[in-house]
Every structure is written in structure tokens, then in C-alpha cells.
Scaffold this motif. Structure first.
Motif, short mmCIF file in Angstrom:
data_model
loop_
_atom_site.label_atom_id
_atom_site.label_comp_id
_atom_site.label_asym_id
_atom_site.label_seq_id
_atom_site.Cartn_x
_atom_site.Cartn_y
_atom_site.Cartn_z
N VAL A 1 22.79 -40.70 5.57
CA VAL A 1 23.83 -40.38 4.58
C VAL A 1 23.54 -39.01 3.96
O VAL A 1 22.39 -38.59 3.87
N ARG A 2 24.57 -38.36 3.54
CA ARG A 2 24.44 -37.05 2.90
C ARG A 2 25.23 -37.06 1.60
O ARG A 2 26.28 -37.68 1.50
N ARG A 3 24.71 -36.36 0.60
CA ARG A 3 25.45 -36.28 -0.66
C ARG A 3 26.62 -35.31 -0.51
O ARG A 3 27.71 -35.56 -1.01
N THR A 4 26.37 -34.22 0.18
CA THR A 4 27.43 -33.23 0.36
C THR A 4 27.42 -32.70 1.80
O THR A 4 26.43 -32.85 2.51
N ILE A 5 28.53 -32.09 2.18
CA ILE A 5 28.65 -31.50 3.52
C ILE A 5 28.66 -29.98 3.37
O ILE A 5 29.34 -29.46 2.49
N ARG A 6 27.91 -29.30 4.22
CA ARG A 6 27.84 -27.85 3.99
C ARG A 6 28.97 -27.13 4.72
O ARG A 6 29.42 -27.55 5.78
N PRO A 7 29.46 -26.04 4.11
CA PRO A 7 30.55 -25.27 4.73
C PRO A 7 30.03 -24.58 6.00
O PRO A 7 28.84 -24.31 6.12
N VAL A 8 30.93 -24.30 6.93
CA VAL A 8 30.51 -23.72 8.21
C VAL A 8 31.34 -22.48 8.56
O VAL A 8 32.43 -22.29 8.05
N GLN A 9 30.75 -21.66 9.41
CA GLN A 9 31.48 -20.54 10.01
C GLN A 9 31.33 -20.68 11.51
O GLN A 9 30.36 -20.21 12.09
N LEU A 10 32.28 -21.36 12.13
CA LEU A 10 32.19 -21.58 13.58
C LEU A 10 33.23 -20.69 14.26
O LEU A 10 34.24 -21.17 14.76
N THR A 11 32.99 -19.38 14.22
CA THR A 11 34.06 -18.50 14.66
C THR A 11 33.81 -17.84 16.01
O THR A 11 34.74 -17.40 16.66
N ASN A 12 32.56 -17.77 16.44
CA ASN A 12 32.31 -17.07 17.69
C ASN A 12 31.60 -17.99 18.68
O ASN A 12 30.39 -18.17 18.61
N PRO A 13 32.36 -18.59 19.60
CA PRO A 13 31.74 -19.55 20.51
C PRO A 13 30.74 -18.92 21.49
O PRO A 13 29.86 -19.61 22.00
N GLY A 14 30.89 -17.64 21.78
CA GLY A 14 29.99 -17.02 22.77
C GLY A 14 30.42 -17.37 24.18
O GLY A 14 31.53 -17.84 24.42
N ALA B 1 30.15 -28.27 28.84
CA ALA B 1 29.72 -26.87 28.97
C ALA B 1 29.17 -26.42 27.63
O ALA B 1 29.81 -26.64 26.59
N GLU B 2 27.98 -25.81 27.66
CA GLU B 2 27.37 -25.34 26.41
C GLU B 2 27.41 -23.82 26.38
O GLU B 2 27.16 -23.16 27.39
N THR B 3 27.73 -23.24 25.21
CA THR B 3 27.84 -21.79 25.12
C THR B 3 26.57 -21.20 24.50
O THR B 3 25.74 -21.91 23.96
N THR B 4 26.49 -19.87 24.56
CA THR B 4 25.32 -19.17 24.03
C THR B 4 25.17 -19.37 22.53
O THR B 4 24.08 -19.24 21.99
N ASN B 5 26.28 -19.70 21.82
CA ASN B 5 26.18 -19.89 20.37
C ASN B 5 26.20 -21.36 19.96
O ASN B 5 26.49 -21.70 18.82
N GLY B 6 25.93 -22.23 20.94
CA GLY B 6 25.80 -23.65 20.58
C GLY B 6 27.10 -24.39 20.38
O GLY B 6 27.17 -25.34 19.61
N ALA B 7 28.16 -23.96 21.08
CA ALA B 7 29.40 -24.76 21.07
C ALA B 7 29.39 -25.63 22.32
O ALA B 7 28.80 -25.27 23.33
N ILE C 1 27.84 -35.22 18.35
CA ILE C 1 26.55 -35.25 17.63
C ILE C 1 26.05 -33.82 17.34
O ILE C 1 25.69 -33.50 16.20
N PRO C 2 26.04 -32.89 18.35
CA PRO C 2 25.64 -31.51 18.04
C PRO C 2 26.55 -30.86 16.99
O PRO C 2 26.09 -30.06 16.16
N LEU C 3 27.85 -31.22 17.02
CA LEU C 3 28.79 -30.64 16.05
C LEU C 3 28.45 -31.12 14.64
O LEU C 3 28.47 -30.35 13.67
N MET C 4 28.09 -32.40 14.50
CA MET C 4 27.75 -32.93 13.18
C MET C 4 26.53 -32.20 12.60
O MET C 4 26.44 -31.98 11.40
N LYS C 5 25.61 -31.81 13.50
CA LYS C 5 24.42 -31.11 13.02
C LYS C 5 24.77 -29.77 12.40
O LYS C 5 24.10 -29.31 11.47
N LYS C 6 25.84 -29.14 12.89
CA LYS C 6 26.27 -27.86 12.32
C LYS C 6 26.67 -28.01 10.85
O LYS C 6 26.61 -27.08 10.07
N PHE C 7 27.15 -29.23 10.50
CA PHE C 7 27.58 -29.46 9.12
C PHE C 7 26.44 -29.99 8.25
O PHE C 7 26.66 -30.50 7.17
#
Length: 372
Positions: A171-184, A245-251, A135-141
Motif C-alpha cells: 500500500v502507498r499513502r500517495t502516488i508520485r507524479p510522472v513524466q513518461l514522455t520519451n519512450p526511446g 517489446a522493451e525500449t531504451t527508456n523502460g517502456a 507491473i513495471p509501469l506501476m513501479k514508475k509511479f
């Protein structure tokens, strides 16, 4: 349909094929489903999954031959709405839910679904894990807002089941691109120890033993105990633990363990279960990445369907399931990911070797979503 369908052999990765077929609108034929088996054809839980797909779509055509070894699936429109489904107890609700999480944002009407059956078993991701990490991951998108909810109404342990789970998604019309590169870095650990139809003390023993390992690692740990009684406890006894486990950058990275089903396998001590689950979590943290191994394919799917822009995600070592998912993505959407391995020494982060996945989304648009 102008595009001719795809043909596959065998029963593996069955859900991936039907989910991608539904999203891409491509027909799919699956042959030789356990054709060499003593008991050939589709299993009950797969038939139950097909029925669920039929309930959330409109105009899907499904043909199965008499022995159940060949399935033809022509996807209809993702309709959504309010659905109730009795999941087959051979697999847990997580098996069905994983597919719904992939499809839910693209429905015509917001999905509200009640799934009944086994909520926690040893094969599939439990509802607790999906709630804490997916669920938190879906919010990132960009799939946030009210209406995104997943809750365990009743727990059901195998073999009897009897659990109930409620899931709703906007429902969403589109999904936004993400940059999930630094987990912290890891900042806190949360968990749920649950027990049904056994002494509530079981959950406390699980918590104590898990903490005995994790306390050496980080001070901020809180493990809830969840003891459901009476009608909410399902039909079979059992207990288990989900750690996140939750990281400082929300992973979010997760691990879980469940006791052996009643009358099957060796009984497991709550102390062992707690310790082993803590070790599994440390292993998952070692693998690292922004997304844990349970959610790799979901994040790659959302990246694929994102706007025509670059998405990046740092994953730990890819699971075999994810590798097959990438092959299917190429088949259904003609999309290739750029994969770069990152050795642990280079970026100063400890742990296993990571893979940086990059792609340009296909710009999928939910055409059936009515514009208000």
C-alpha cells in the motif's frame, strides 16, 4: 454522504464505474442493464466481479433489483488483506485483475489475492501481459518495493478454466507524479509461449514462426516456452503467445494471441498464431507511446490520483475504452486532461500519431493506510 451519486445507463464500462466510485467515494446507480435483452440483467461474470469488490472493501452497500437490470453501489473503505476468489470462467482472470491493479495501492492492508479461473482467453488481457507490462509501469509511479508480485501458479484455458494466479501489492499513502514522455527506441523483445494439455512441440512451433518475423527487426529476442503439466495445466487444452517489446527508456509494449477454445471457432495453427502475434506487436510498436493500449487507462488513473503536481504521459492513439475512461474521470474526480496530438514528423519518431496527456493530480491520499 454529502455528494449525491452518479447515474449511468447500460452494462458497458461496468468495471470502470465501480472502480472510480470506490476510489472517489461517490455512490453510483446503473440502470437498464441489458433491459432489452432476451436474458436481461447482470451476467454471472459481472456478479462475480461485484462479489470480489465486496471482498476487498468494508462496508460497501450493494442493491440489485429482482431482474438484475438496476444496480446501486455505495462504496465502503478499501480494506485489502488476504482474499481468495473463484472468477467466473466467462471472462479471464485478467478482467478481475485489471480492476485490482487500479485499487490495490489504496488499501488499508496490503492486498494478497488468489484468483482462480481462466488465465488466458481471447477477450481480456492475459496475466502474462499484465505481469510483463503493468507491473513495471506501476513501479514508475512509486509502487515498488517487495510485495509487488504477480505469478501464474496454474494455467487455465477456456472453456474449463482451472488456473490459479497470485497477486500481492504494497500500500502507498500517495502516488508520485510522472513524466513518461520519451519512450526511446526498442532494444529487446521478450515473450512467453505457453501450451497446456497439448504437445509441448506446439509452443516451439509458435516461437519459431514468431521469430521468423521479428528477427528482421531486432537481434535481441528471447521467447520462453512454458509447458505446464498435470494439475497445473487446468482443465482445457490450448496454447498462446505473449510478446513484449522493451525500449531504451523502460517502456513496455505488448501483444498477445490465444488459440480458439476447445470446440469453438476454427482451430488455429501454431505457425499462424506466432506470425499473427508478431505482426500485432509490430502494430503496437507503430502506435507507440510510452504506454501500450492495454495500460492506457491504468496510467491515466494513477496520473489523476497523483500529487498536486503535473504529470505527463505520451500515449499512442487512444482506444475507445480509454476515451470513455477519461469521461468517467471527469464525472468522478472533476479532472480534465490536456491533450496535445503530436504528428510523427515533428518529433522525428516514426509510427502513428501520438497524444501527449497532461494533468495536475487531485492529490489523492490513502487515508486508511495506518502510519507506522
Amino acid at each position: 454522504m454529502a455528494n449525491q451519486g452518479l447515474t449511468y445507463d447500460g452494462c458497458n464500462f461496468f468495471r470502470q464505474r465501480l472502480v472510480l466510485s470506490t476510489l472517489s467515494g461517490k455512490r453510483v446507480r446503473i440502470r437498464n442493464i441489458r433491459s432489452k435483452d432476451d436474458n436481461p440483467g447482470l451476467r454471472d461474470f459481472e456478479a462475480s466481479f461485484i462479489r470480489l469488490m465486496d471482498k476487498i472493501t468494508n462496508g460497501t452497500r450493494i442493491e440489485i433489483n429482482q431482474t438484475g437490470t438496476v444496480l446501486f453501489f455505495q462504496p465502503g473503505l478499501l480494506y485489502g488483506g488476504t482474499v481468495e476468489h473463484e472468477c467466473n470462467p466467462q471472462r479471464s482472470v485478467g478482467y478481475y485483475l485489471e480492476a485490482l491493479l487500479m485499487l490495490a495501492p489504496f488499501m488499508k492492508n496490503p492486498l494478497r489475492v488468489i484468483l482462480k479461473g481462466v488465465t488466458n482467453d481471447q477477450k481480456d488481457p492475459s496475466v502474462d501481459t499484465l505481469k510483463a507490462t503493468t507491473i513495471p509501469l506501476m513501479k514508475k509511479f512509486g509502487l515498488d518495493g517487495e510485495g509487488l508480485e504477480l505469478k501464474v501458479v496454474k494455467r487455465g484455458m477456456p472453456p474449463g478454466g482451472g488456473g490459479e494466479v497470485f497477486f500481492s501489492c504494497p500500500v502507498r499513502r500517495t502516488i508520485r507524479p510522472v513524466q513518461l514522455t520519451n519512450p526511446g527506441k526498442i532494444k529487446r523483445i521478450r515473450g512467453t509461449a505457453y501450451s497446456v494439455r497439448v504437445s509441448p512441440q506446439m509452443a516451439n512451433r509458435v516461437v519459431d514462426s514468431a521469430r521468423s518475423i521479428l528477427n528482421k527487426f531486432i537481434p535481441d529476442i528471447y521467447i520462453y516456452t512454458d509447458h505446464m503439466k498435470g494439475a497445473n495445466a487446468g482443465k482445457s487444452p490450448g496454447f498462446g503467445l505473449t510478446l513484449v517489446a522493451e525500449t531504451t527508456n523502460g517502456a513496455f509494449l505488448s501483444a498477445e494471441l490465444v488459440s480458439s477454445p476447445q470446440g469453438q471457432g476454427d482451430p488455429m495453427l501454431p505457425e499462424d498464431l506466432g506470425r499473427n502475434c508478431a505482426k500485432l506487436l509490430l502494430e503496437e510498436i507503430h502506435r507507440g507511446g510510452y504506454v501500450d493500449s492495454t495500460n492506457q487507462s491504468l496510467s491515466l488513473l494513477y496520473m489523476t490520483l497523483g500529487q498536486q503536481d503535473v504529470s505527463k504521459a505520451l500515449l499512442g492513439p487512444l482506444s475507445p475504452y480509454t476515451i470513455e475512461f477519461l469521461r468517467h474521470t471527469r464525472d468522478f474526480f472533476q479532472l480534465l486532461f490536456k491533450m496535445e496530438t503530436q504528428k510523427q514528423e515533428e518529433d522525428g519518431q516514426k509510427g502513428g500519431n501520438k497524444v501527449l496527456m497532461t494533468c495536475v493530480g487531485v492529490g489523492y491520499t490513502n487515508i486508511s493506510k495506518t502510519l507506522k
